[in-house]
Motif scaffolding. Structure first.
Motif, PDB file in Angstrom:
ATOM      1  N   ALA A  62      97.194 -28.682  -3.685  1.00 22.95           N
ATOM      2  CA  ALA A  62      97.815 -27.386  -3.409  1.00 22.95           C
ATOM      3  C   ALA A  62      99.067 -27.529  -2.556  1.00 22.95           C
ATOM      4  O   ALA A  62     100.046 -26.794  -2.730  1.00 22.95           O
ATOM      5  N   ASP A  63      99.067 -28.490  -1.633  1.00 24.04           N
ATOM      6  CA  ASP A  63     100.200 -28.713  -0.733  1.00 24.04           C
ATOM      7  C   ASP A  63     100.167 -30.178  -0.311  1.00 24.04           C
ATOM      8  O   ASP A  63      99.332 -30.571   0.494  1.00 24.04           O
ATOM      9  N   PRO A  64     101.064 -31.014  -0.848  1.00 22.04           N
ATOM     10  CA  PRO A  64     101.001 -32.456  -0.579  1.00 22.04           C
ATOM     11  C   PRO A  64     101.464 -32.852   0.815  1.00 22.04           C
ATOM     12  O   PRO A  64     101.333 -34.017   1.198  1.00 22.04           O
ATOM     13  N   ARG A  65     101.992 -31.906   1.590  1.00 22.68           N
ATOM     14  CA  ARG A  65     102.418 -32.244   2.955  1.00 22.68           C
ATOM     15  C   ARG A  65     101.190 -32.554   3.812  1.00 22.68           C
ATOM     16  O   ARG A  65     100.177 -31.864   3.740  1.00 22.68           O
ATOM     17  N   ALA A  66     101.319 -33.584   4.638  1.00 25.24           N
ATOM     18  CA  ALA A  66     100.168 -33.998   5.444  1.00 25.24           C
ATOM     19  C   ALA A  66     100.631 -34.788   6.654  1.00 25.24           C
ATOM     20  O   ALA A  66     101.776 -35.251   6.734  1.00 25.24           O
ATOM     21  N   GLY A  67      99.714 -34.933   7.595  1.00 22.75           N
ATOM     22  CA  GLY A  67      99.893 -35.841   8.721  1.00 22.75           C
ATOM     23  C   GLY A  67      98.853 -36.938   8.626  1.00 22.75           C
ATOM     24  O   GLY A  67      97.768 -36.736   8.060  1.00 22.75           O
ATOM     25  N   PHE A  68      99.175 -38.103   9.149  1.00 26.31           N
ATOM     26  CA  PHE A  68      98.236 -39.218   9.120  1.00 26.31           C
ATOM     27  C   PHE A  68      98.329 -39.942  10.450  1.00 26.31           C
ATOM     28  O   PHE A  68      99.405 -40.399  10.844  1.00 26.31           O
ATOM     29  N   LEU A  69      97.206 -40.038  11.157  1.00 21.30           N
ATOM     30  CA  LEU A  69      97.154 -40.637  12.490  1.00 21.30           C
ATOM     31  C   LEU A  69      96.427 -41.965  12.435  1.00 21.30           C
ATOM     32  O   LEU A  69      95.323 -42.070  11.891  1.00 21.30           O
ATOM     33  N   VAL A  70      97.048 -42.994  13.005  1.00 18.15           N
ATOM     34  CA  VAL A  70      96.454 -44.326  13.089  1.00 18.15           C
ATOM     35  C   VAL A  70      96.434 -44.737  14.555  1.00 18.15           C
ATOM     36  O   VAL A  70      97.443 -44.606  15.257  1.00 18.15           O
ATOM     37  N   VAL A  71      95.288 -45.233  15.010  1.00 17.99           N
ATOM     38  CA  VAL A  71      95.093 -45.571  16.420  1.00 17.99           C
ATOM     39  C   VAL A  71      94.531 -46.978  16.535  1.00 17.99           C
ATOM     40  O   VAL A  71      93.679 -47.380  15.744  1.00 17.99           O
ATOM     41  N   ASP A  72      95.012 -47.724  17.525  1.00 21.38           N
ATOM     42  CA  ASP A  72      94.422 -49.019  17.872  1.00 21.38           C
ATOM     43  C   ASP A  72      94.142 -49.015  19.371  1.00 21.38           C
ATOM     44  O   ASP A  72      95.064 -49.107  20.182  1.00 21.38           O
ATOM     45  N   ALA A  73      92.882 -48.881  19.721  1.00 22.96           N
ATOM     46  CA  ALA A  73      92.460 -48.879  21.123  1.00 22.96           C
ATOM     47  C   ALA A  73      91.187 -49.711  21.236  1.00 22.96           C
ATOM     48  O   ALA A  73      90.082 -49.174  21.362  1.00 22.96           O
ATOM     49  N   PRO A  74      91.315 -51.050  21.165  1.00 18.44           N
ATOM     50  CA  PRO A  74      90.134 -51.909  21.112  1.00 18.44           C
ATOM     51  C   PRO A  74      89.227 -51.815  22.332  1.00 18.44           C
ATOM     52  O   PRO A  74      88.027 -52.067  22.236  1.00 18.44           O
ATOM     53  N   ASP A  75      89.786 -51.442  23.483  1.00 20.20           N
ATOM     54  CA  ASP A  75      88.959 -51.327  24.683  1.00 20.20           C
ATOM     55  C   ASP A  75      88.455 -49.912  24.914  1.00 20.20           C
ATOM     56  O   ASP A  75      87.831 -49.620  25.931  1.00 20.20           O
ATOM     57  N   GLY A  76      88.738 -49.020  23.959  1.00 18.92           N
ATOM     58  CA  GLY A  76      88.283 -47.639  24.064  1.00 18.92           C
ATOM     59  C   GLY A  76      89.209 -46.727  24.840  1.00 18.92           C
ATOM     60  O   GLY A  76      88.975 -45.519  24.903  1.00 18.92           O
ATOM     61  N   ASP A  77      90.277 -47.250  25.423  1.00 28.26           N
ATOM     62  CA  ASP A  77      91.218 -46.444  26.192  1.00 28.26           C
ATOM     63  C   ASP A  77      92.325 -45.958  25.251  1.00 28.26           C
ATOM     64  O   ASP A  77      93.357 -46.607  25.101  1.00 28.26           O
TER      65      ASP A  77
END
Length: 220
Positions: A62-77
């Motif tokens: 319906a609407d191809p616009r999107a956000g994509f979040l990638v996170v790297d926090a191996p110590d949980g912080d």
């Protein structure tokens, strides 16, 4: 803007999952976040494999616009870790043998979804991205600035990977998932990592030498 060189690009190769935010159809207009696996394509764009029945798939149609979040926090912080928010549009990708083969190197368990015939690939066309790598290391980039160099073709990448597989018996337990001009994605004894080259490799010879160095460093 103070972003370490190629940091957002490397982050997209380090993570195995991301958060996809689409525009909900019902209730209309609300952000609809969903966590799912992804693999970077040769242009470093997130490629996802989703069911045609999934809510986010209907939203993208319906609407191809999107956000994509990638996170790297191996110590949980999370606040001290790296994260990148991508903005753009998702487009369907044909399930060619090359696309399937590459995705399954990153996510071999996904083969069970492909046999169902209900899942399709989508790749994100980047418009802008915001990278945060800790205090003082953050900023916006245009999508085209993520990587100005020509990407490797499937054939060239596969040739490099197959050469390693046939000529590196000392690196047992090590698998090369993908290769690009800036580094190699590895899996060693089931643990995924990113090997960063010292600089961008612009031709086959320097790429081959960099990958050989990578393998030697990980050999038993």
């Amino acid at each position: 803007m103070n972003i370490p060189a190629h940091a957002p690009l490397h982050l997209l190769h380090m993570a195995a999952i991301g958060t996809l935010a689409t525009h909900a159809r019902q209730p209309e207009g609300f952000p609809y976040p969903s966590v799912l696996p992804f693999a970077p394509d040769p242009q470093h764009r997130p490629t996802i494999l989703v069911s045609r029945l999934a809510e986010h798939t209907h939203n993208l149609h319906a609407d191809p616009r999107a956000g994509f979040l990638v996170v790297d926090a191996p110590d949980g912080d999370v606040l001290s870790g790296q994260r990148v928010t991508l903005l753009g549009t998702f487009e369907p990708v044909d399930s060619t043998p090359e696309v399937v083969r590459r995705y399954l190197r990153y996510h071999p368990d996904a083969e069970r979804y492909l046999v169902l015939g209900d899942f399709t690939f989508w790749a994100m066309k980047l418009e802008r991205l915001r990278y945060i790598g800790g205090f003082g290391a953050m900023g916006w980039l245009a999508g085209a600035d993520l990587d100005p160099l020509p990407s490797l073709g499937f054939d060239e990448e596969n040739a490099l990977i197959e050469h390693f597989a046939g000529h590196s018996p000392g690196a047992s337990g090590l698998q090369v998932l993908g290769v690009d001009r800036y580094g190699a994605d590895l899996k060693l004894d089931g643990v995924r990592s990113r090997f960063v080259f010292d600089d961008a490799k612009r031709n086959t010879e320097t790429l081959h030498a960099a990958l050989e160095d990578c393998i030697q460093r990980h050999a038993n």
